[in-house]
Design a protein around this motif. Structure first.
Motif, short mmCIF file in Angstrom:
data_model
loop_
_atom_site.label_atom_id
_atom_site.label_comp_id
_atom_site.label_asym_id
_atom_site.label_seq_id
_atom_site.Cartn_x
_atom_site.Cartn_y
_atom_site.Cartn_z
N LYS A 16 0.84 -1.20 0.00
CA LYS A 16 0.00 0.00 0.00
C LYS A 16 0.87 1.25 0.00
N ARG A 18 0.45 5.81 0.09
CA ARG A 18 -0.46 6.90 0.44
C ARG A 18 -1.14 7.42 -0.82
N ASP A 19 -2.28 8.05 -0.65
CA ASP A 19 -2.97 8.68 -1.78
C ASP A 19 -2.04 9.67 -2.46
N GLY A 20 -2.00 9.60 -3.77
CA GLY A 20 -1.17 10.52 -4.54
C GLY A 20 0.23 10.01 -4.81
N GLU A 21 0.64 8.91 -4.18
CA GLU A 21 1.97 8.35 -4.42
C GLU A 21 1.90 7.31 -5.53
N ASP A 22 2.98 7.22 -6.29
CA ASP A 22 3.07 6.17 -7.30
C ASP A 22 3.27 4.83 -6.60
N GLU A 116 -2.76 2.88 8.70
CA GLU A 116 -2.73 3.59 7.43
C GLU A 116 -1.35 3.44 6.78
#
Length: 142
Positions: A16, A18-22, A116
């Motif tokens: 997984k 974070r949002d916005g990471e490649d 998270e």
């Protein structure tokens, strides 16, 4: 020395971010794994040297005969300091081993506190991180 984890622990797309990471690439993941193995090898070397030094300090502690209080105090302080450093290195090694286990089971990059994603950039900078920045900052304030 503990067994070495395999190089292809999990597929990078299983991890997984974070949002916005490649997503992780195979090369990025291998770089992190290599760094963790280097850290583990270094910690083993440091521990071996520290434990040998500590063993010498324990043997040389003597019964105090012929030593003044300042010498005994300095020896005691040095021994306590070495014990602290050894324990700190053992904690670091345990954290590395735990993180290598997370790589094997596919949970690498998940915060131990909140669940998270830790963040790929944080992990690339500090591969043995087990907490996201928010949880780490909260822990340090305590």
């Amino acid at each position: 020395m503990p067994k070495k984890a395999t190089k292809t622990v999990v597929s990078p797309d299983q991890l997984k971010v974070r949002d916005g990471e490649d997503p992780w690439t195979k090369d990025e993941l291998n770089e992190v794994i290599d760094e963790l193995h280097e850290m583990r090898a270094h910690s083993h070397e440091v521990l071996t040297a520290l434990e040998a030094e500590l063993s010498g300090l324990m043997k040389d502690s003597g019964d105090g005969a012929g030593q003044d209080q300042a010498d005994m105090g300095a020896t005691s302080f040095e021994r306590d300091h070495e014990l602290t450093v050894v324990n700190s290195e053992k904690d670091k090694l345990a954290q590395i081993e735990r993180v290598l286990g997370y790589l094997e089971d596919g949970t690498y990059g998940i915060c131990e506190s909140c669940g998270e994603p830790i963040g790929k950039m944080r992990l690339m900078a500090f591969p043995r991180a087990t907490l996201c920045m928010t949880c780490k900052q909260r822990e340090e304030r305590r």
